[in-house]
Design a protein around this motif. Structure first.
Motif, PDB file in Angstrom:
ATOM      1  N   HIS A  73       0.841  -1.195   0.000  1.00 51.03           N
ATOM      2  CA  HIS A  73       0.000   0.000   0.000  1.00 51.03           C
ATOM      3  C   HIS A  73       0.877   1.246   0.000  1.00 51.03           C
ATOM      4  O   HIS A  73       1.848   1.325   0.754  1.00 51.03           O
ATOM      5  N   TRP A 124       0.575   5.771  -0.698  1.00 45.21           N
ATOM      6  CA  TRP A 124      -0.325   6.928  -0.754  1.00 45.21           C
ATOM      7  C   TRP A 124       0.105   7.776  -1.934  1.00 45.21           C
ATOM      8  O   TRP A 124       1.265   8.179  -2.022  1.00 45.21           O
ATOM      9  N   GLN A 133      -4.952   6.319  -0.747  1.00 48.99           N
ATOM     10  CA  GLN A 133      -4.264   5.040  -0.622  1.00 48.99           C
ATOM     11  C   GLN A 133      -4.501   4.197  -1.867  1.00 48.99           C
ATOM     12  O   GLN A 133      -5.625   4.110  -2.371  1.00 48.99           O
TER      13      GLN A 133
END
Length: 66
Positions: free
Chosen positions: A2, A4, A9
């Motif tokens: 993950h 950003w 996200q």
């Protein structure tokens, strides 16, 4: 993993590069600047700069006006 991108996200594959993040975003390949975790990444390094889980990527687009 993950990351950003511009505050949203996103999920990218392990070993993803800055170039992969731009493709995920649908960003153009010209007229943009990229920073990862507050550090500017030169265009020549986009394909070679690997992202870590939790990286914060900012993509800025040049805008012309007057």
């Amino acid at each position: 993993m993950h990351v950003w991108i511009n505050g949203d996200q996103r999920e990218l594959g392990a070993g993803a590069s800055v170039l992969d993040a731009l493709a995920e975003l649908g960003a153009p390949s010209s007229g943009v600047a990229v920073a990862v975790d507050g550090e500017v990444v030169p265009r020549a390094g986009w394909a070679d700069t690997r992202l870590a889980d939790g990286a914060r990527i900012e993509v800025l687009t040049a805008v012309q006006g007057g």
